[in-house]
Design a protein around this motif. Structure first.
Motif, PDB file in Angstrom:
ATOM      1  N   GLY A 101       0.811  -1.210   0.000  1.00 41.53           N
ATOM      2  CA  GLY A 101       0.000   0.000   0.000  1.00 41.53           C
ATOM      3  C   GLY A 101       0.845   1.261   0.000  1.00 41.53           C
ATOM      4  O   GLY A 101       0.523   2.246  -0.692  1.00 41.53           O
ATOM      5  N   PHE A 104       2.252   1.782  -3.583  1.00 42.51           N
ATOM      6  CA  PHE A 104       1.260   2.335  -4.507  1.00 42.51           C
ATOM      7  C   PHE A 104       0.915   3.780  -4.173  1.00 42.51           C
ATOM      8  O   PHE A 104       0.581   4.576  -5.058  1.00 42.51           O
ATOM      9  N   ALA A 105       0.995   4.145  -2.887  1.00 46.14           N
ATOM     10  CA  ALA A 105       0.590   5.487  -2.466  1.00 46.14           C
ATOM     11  C   ALA A 105       1.660   6.532  -2.740  1.00 46.14           C
ATOM     12  O   ALA A 105       1.344   7.671  -3.109  1.00 46.14           O
ATOM     13  N   PHE A 116      -2.282  -1.110  -9.919  1.00 46.56           N
ATOM     14  CA  PHE A 116      -3.209  -0.957  -8.790  1.00 46.56           C
ATOM     15  C   PHE A 116      -4.633  -1.305  -9.212  1.00 46.56           C
ATOM     16  O   PHE A 116      -5.379  -1.923  -8.444  1.00 46.56           O
ATOM     17  N   ARG A 165      -3.264   1.755   1.020  1.00 48.35           N
ATOM     18  CA  ARG A 165      -2.940   2.751  -0.008  1.00 48.35           C
ATOM     19  C   ARG A 165      -3.764   4.010   0.166  1.00 48.35           C
ATOM     20  O   ARG A 165      -3.253   5.133   0.085  1.00 48.35           O
ATOM     21  N   GLN A 166      -5.064   3.849   0.441  1.00 48.51           N
ATOM     22  CA  GLN A 166      -5.934   5.013   0.622  1.00 48.51           C
ATOM     23  C   GLN A 166      -5.513   5.827   1.841  1.00 48.51           C
ATOM     24  O   GLN A 166      -5.545   7.056   1.815  1.00 48.51           O
ATOM     25  N   SER A 169      -1.846   7.509   1.332  1.00 49.23           N
ATOM     26  CA  SER A 169      -1.789   8.579   0.334  1.00 49.23           C
ATOM     27  C   SER A 169      -2.031   9.942   0.965  1.00 49.23           C
ATOM     28  O   SER A 169      -1.710  10.969   0.350  1.00 49.23           O
TER      29      SER A 169
END
Length: 282
Positions: A101, A104-105, A116, A165-166, A169
Motif C-alpha cells: 500500500g 502504490f501510495a 493498482f 494505499r488510501q 496517500s
C-alpha cells in the motif's frame, strides 16, 4: 398556540421518540446476545442438563469436563496450534500489505496505476473461483498437505492493500522528504515514520487479520489431508459430525471458537467503526 408551546411539544416528541428507539434497540440487543449467553453457559453444563425440558439458563452443576474432553480426546490442542500459526502468518501478511500500500501510495513508477487497478479487479473475483488454480499450482510445487500451503495463499490481499494505499496517500510528501534528507533509508522511513502514523488502519487490519485467521476453514480443509494440519473451524466441523448427539461438547467447542472473537471485537470495535468512517470520507 405560541411558538414556545410548539417548541416544547416538539422537544417532548423527540424525547419520546428517543426513548422508544432506545427500548427497541435494547430489546433487539438482548434477543441477539441471548443465544450466545446460553451457548457459553451451556458449555459448563453436563450433557443431561442441556437436554432438560424446560431448558435452564444457568448451570445447576458447573463442570469443565467438556473442555477437558476437547483437548484430551478431540485433538483441539493441535487445532489451536495450527490456528495460531495461521494467525501469526496473517500478521506477517498484514506487514506485506502495508508495504504494498505504501508503494502504490507514494512511489510513481511506470504502470503503477494500471497495476493498482489490476489489484482492485481481483476483489471482484470470488475466492472460490481461484481455489482450484491455486491448488494446482501448490500441488506442482509439492506444497499440498503442508502448513506452508495452508498459509501462503492468504498472506496478501487486495482489500488490505487498498485500505493501506488510501490511508497512506494522505501522509504529506514533505514529511517523507524531510526524513530522506536526514539520511534515512526508504525502509527506515517506512518503519519509523509511516507505520506509526498509520496506527488506526493497522489496528483495524490487525483485528480483521486475526478474525480471518482464527475462522479459517475452507482452504485448510481443501489443501490439508492430514488431521494434524486442521484448524479450530475444521475441528469444530468434525466435532459436529462425530459427536452430533453430544450437545454439551458442541457448545464447549463453539464457545472456545467464538469467545476470543467477541472479546477482540468488544475491545476494538471503536477502531473498526472509525476506520470505515474515515474510508467513507476519503
Amino acid at each position: 398556540m405560541s411558538s414556545q408551546t410548539k417548541a416544547s411539544s416538539a422537544s417532548s416528541g423527540e424525547k419520546a421518540l428517543k426513548w422508544i428507539l432506545g427500548i427497541c434497540l435494547a430489546v433487539g440487543g438482548v434477543l441477539v446476545i441471548l443465544p450466545f449467553v446460553w451457548m457459553i453457559l451451556s458449555a459448563f453444563k453436563p450433557e443431561g442438563e442441556i437436554q432438560n425440558i424446560p431448558p435452564t439458563l444457568l448451570p445447576e452443576r458447573f463442570t469443565t469436563e467438556n473442555f477437558k474432553n476437547l483437548f484430551e480426546n478431540m485433538n483441539f490442542g493441535v487445532y489451536l496450534k495450527n490456528t495460531l500459526i495461521i494467525v501469526i502468518f496473517s500478521f506477517i501478511g498484514l506487514f506485506m500489505n502495508a508495504m504494498a500500500g505504501f508503494g502504490f501510495a507514494k512511489y510513481k513508477f511506470k504502470g503503477s496505476n494500471n497495476m493498482f487497478y489490476i489489484v482492485l479487479a481481483t476483489m471482484m473475483i470470488p475466492g472460490q473461483v481461484t481455489m482450484i488454480p491455486v491448488y494446482l499450482i501448490l500441488n506442482e510445487m509439492h506444497l499440498t498437505n503442508t502448513m506452508i500451503g495452508v498459509v501462503l495463499p492468504g498472506l496478501v490481499g487486495a482489500f488490505g492493500i487498498f485500505l493501506f494505499r488510501q490511508f497512506m496517500s494522505t501522509i504529506p510528501d514533505e514529511l517523507l522528504e524531510a526524513t530522506r534528507l536526514d539520511g534515512a533509508s526508504e525502509f527506515r522511513t517506512f518503519l519509523q515514520i509511516v507505520l506509526p502514523i498509520s496506527k488506526p488502519i493497522l489496528a483495524v487490519q490487525g483485528i480483521l487479520a486475526f478474525i480471518g485467521g482464527w475462522n479459517s476453514f475452507l482452504w485448510p480443509l481443501i489443501i490439508a489431508n492430514d488431521e494434524k494440519l486442521y484448524t479450530l473451524s475444521v475441528g469444530l466441523s468434525l466435532l459436529k459430525g462425530q459427536y452430533g448427539g453430544n450437545y454439551a461438547l458442541q457448545m464447549a467447542g463453539s464457545t472456545f471458537m467464538v469467545v476470543p472473537i467477541i472479546i477482540i471485537f468488544i475491545f476494538f470495535q471503536k477502531h473498526i467503526i472509525e476506520n470505515y468512517a474515515i474510508s467513507g470520507i476519503k
